[in-house]
Design a protein around this motif. Sequence first.
Motif, PDB file in Angstrom:
ATOM      1  N   ILE A 278       0.830  -1.204   0.000  1.00  9.28           N
ATOM      2  CA  ILE A 278       0.000   0.000   0.000  1.00  9.28           C
ATOM      3  C   ILE A 278       0.866   1.256   0.000  1.00  9.28           C
ATOM      4  O   ILE A 278       0.537   2.258  -0.650  1.00  9.28           O
ATOM      5  CB  ILE A 278      -0.964  -0.022   1.201  1.00  9.28           C
ATOM      6  N   ARG A 282       0.438   4.046  -2.741  1.00 11.39           N
ATOM      7  CA  ARG A 282       0.167   5.428  -2.349  1.00 11.39           C
ATOM      8  C   ARG A 282       1.136   6.382  -3.036  1.00 11.39           C
ATOM      9  O   ARG A 282       0.743   7.463  -3.512  1.00 11.39           O
ATOM     10  CB  ARG A 282       0.267   5.565  -0.824  1.00 11.39           C
ATOM     11  N   ASN A 285       0.238   6.615  -6.677  1.00 13.67           N
ATOM     12  CA  ASN A 285      -0.975   7.418  -6.815  1.00 13.67           C
ATOM     13  C   ASN A 285      -0.694   8.909  -6.664  1.00 13.67           C
ATOM     14  O   ASN A 285      -1.313   9.746  -7.334  1.00 13.67           O
ATOM     15  CB  ASN A 285      -2.013   6.964  -5.784  1.00 13.67           C
ATOM     16  N   LEU A 295      -4.659   2.398  -7.769  1.00 13.82           N
ATOM     17  CA  LEU A 295      -5.888   2.458  -6.986  1.00 13.82           C
ATOM     18  C   LEU A 295      -6.540   1.079  -6.898  1.00 13.82           C
ATOM     19  O   LEU A 295      -6.979   0.652  -5.823  1.00 13.82           O
ATOM     20  CB  LEU A 295      -6.859   3.462  -7.620  1.00 13.82           C
ATOM     21  N   GLU A 296      -6.593   0.382  -8.039  1.00 15.74           N
ATOM     22  CA  GLU A 296      -7.193  -0.950  -8.042  1.00 15.74           C
ATOM     23  C   GLU A 296      -6.403  -1.904  -7.165  1.00 15.74           C
ATOM     24  O   GLU A 296      -6.981  -2.655  -6.365  1.00 15.74           O
ATOM     25  CB  GLU A 296      -7.277  -1.463  -9.489  1.00 15.74           C
ATOM     26  N   TRP A 298      -4.402  -1.138  -4.725  1.00 17.88           N
ATOM     27  CA  TRP A 298      -4.586  -0.663  -3.352  1.00 17.88           C
ATOM     28  C   TRP A 298      -5.859  -1.290  -2.786  1.00 17.88           C
ATOM     29  O   TRP A 298      -5.887  -1.785  -1.645  1.00 17.88           O
ATOM     30  CB  TRP A 298      -4.674   0.860  -3.371  1.00 17.88           C
ATOM     31  N   GLY A 299      -6.927  -1.291  -3.593  1.00 19.88           N
ATOM     32  CA  GLY A 299      -8.178  -1.916  -3.164  1.00 19.88           C
ATOM     33  C   GLY A 299      -8.004  -3.403  -2.905  1.00 19.88           C
ATOM     34  O   GLY A 299      -8.533  -3.943  -1.924  1.00 19.88           O
ATOM     35  N   ALA A 311     -11.823  -0.525   0.826  1.00 15.99           N
ATOM     36  CA  ALA A 311     -11.436  -0.796  -0.561  1.00 15.99           C
ATOM     37  C   ALA A 311     -12.454  -0.243  -1.546  1.00 15.99           C
ATOM     38  O   ALA A 311     -12.096   0.118  -2.678  1.00 15.99           O
ATOM     39  CB  ALA A 311     -11.272  -2.303  -0.767  1.00 15.99           C
ATOM     40  N   LYS A 314     -11.560   2.986  -3.179  1.00 10.72           N
ATOM     41  CA  LYS A 314     -10.456   2.888  -4.141  1.00 10.72           C
ATOM     42  C   LYS A 314     -10.954   2.381  -5.492  1.00 10.72           C
ATOM     43  O   LYS A 314     -10.559   2.891  -6.545  1.00 10.72           O
ATOM     44  CB  LYS A 314      -9.358   1.977  -3.604  1.00 10.72           C
ATOM     45  N   GLU A 317     -12.940   5.092  -7.239  1.00 13.46           N
ATOM     46  CA  GLU A 317     -12.071   6.113  -7.808  1.00 13.46           C
ATOM     47  C   GLU A 317     -11.381   5.610  -9.070  1.00 13.46           C
ATOM     48  O   GLU A 317     -11.288   6.320 -10.076  1.00 13.46           O
ATOM     49  CB  GLU A 317     -11.023   6.552  -6.774  1.00 13.46           C
ATOM     50  N   ALA A 318     -10.910   4.366  -9.039  1.00 14.60           N
ATOM     51  CA  ALA A 318     -10.269   3.788 -10.224  1.00 14.60           C
ATOM     52  C   ALA A 318     -11.239   3.726 -11.391  1.00 14.60           C
ATOM     53  O   ALA A 318     -10.838   3.893 -12.557  1.00 14.60           O
ATOM     54  CB  ALA A 318      -9.738   2.394  -9.896  1.00 14.60           C
ATOM     55  N   TRP A 332     -14.128  -5.212  -7.369  1.00 15.98           N
ATOM     56  CA  TRP A 332     -15.116  -4.333  -6.743  1.00 15.98           C
ATOM     57  C   TRP A 332     -16.305  -5.174  -6.267  1.00 15.98           C
ATOM     58  O   TRP A 332     -16.790  -4.997  -5.145  1.00 15.98           O
ATOM     59  CB  TRP A 332     -15.557  -3.304  -7.769  1.00 15.98           C
TER      60      TRP A 332
END
Length: 373
Positions: A278, A282, A285, A295-296, A298-299, A311, A314, A317-318, A332
């Motif tokens: 992460i 970060r 990002n 972002l994906e 990170w999720g 998650a 994230k 946002e992605a 997701w």
Amino acid sequence: MANILVIEGKFRESIVPYARSIALAPDDPMPSFFATNADAALDHGEAFAAHIASSVHLFATASLDDYRPEALANLVPSARSMLAQTRGDFAEAVRNDRIAETISFSDYDAQGGVVTASDLARDHDVEAARAILAEHPQYSDGQAVIWIVDVEAQLPVTFIDADVDDWKDAAASLATADRMALRTGTVNDPRHTLIWPWLAYAWAKTGNIANAEALVRMTQLDCTRCLEFRGRIAELAGDDVVAARWFARAVSDAPSEPFAMLDWGAMLLHRGDYDSAIAEFRQANAIGPHFADPLEMWGEALIRKNRSDVALAKFAEADKYAPNWGRLHLKWGEALLWSGDKVGAGKQFAIASGLDLSGTEQVELAKWGTAHG
């Protein structure tokens, strides 16, 4: 002088006259813009990022009365696309590619669609990328082509194969591209930087580690992509220490780009070091806030930490930057299912089922679909 050297395939020799032209005309965007020819061919990532950022700034602020409007109408969006590429903002790159394509000027007329396909594939819109390539006869057999004049043009077939994890096809396409480039006799530098790292990685992904390591060792150490892919191949060989060292060198070589940080984070994610992963995502990002991949991932790391509730943000946002990414919607949906939202999960799984997925992802979708059902 520098442009002539580029046409002759003398990319390293073009660096000095490009630098001299920039020094002589620091308020002119063209020297910096064309200096990216050498940067891209040699994959000098930081130089490319600096030159294209300078060019975009000067296109917006300098007096351009001496340039033909039709030239600027093409070159300005082309430069903006290239800048977006350095930050992983491939949706923005595509928007500018399509503007540039509408202007009849220079070699971009023939190659613009292929550049757009590359950016679409890197934005995980595989179907749209394939549709563009289907209209280009040189891609009708599925083989990748290395463009000679526009060394910024990538290998979109490889990006498509990578997105659906078809590394056998990627290796075949890259081997064909390598043979074609070898026959020209003028593109050895881009052959070594655009093709060899990807070819070596494709071999590693299909189990041919020995040849992959041998090929990637033949690449230059001032090539950002080559450093990054040495790390990727070391990871596949099971040597995380060596992989981390190469990723660190790639980050140091091009700190303005987020890609090596992403790869480093992906390795840490695969090894179960979620907090360290992460941290890399970060950082990537922060450099590329519109780059969907960090972002994906990170999720995904948050799911592994049993924080699917966090998650979700994230993934949402992605989705703003890569809405047609099958894996994104798959993960997701998984996060929504873990969070107790079966209806929301079902919607995401339905979206994923209509997009391109690798074989492994298709199996995973079937598993989660059964759990949801």
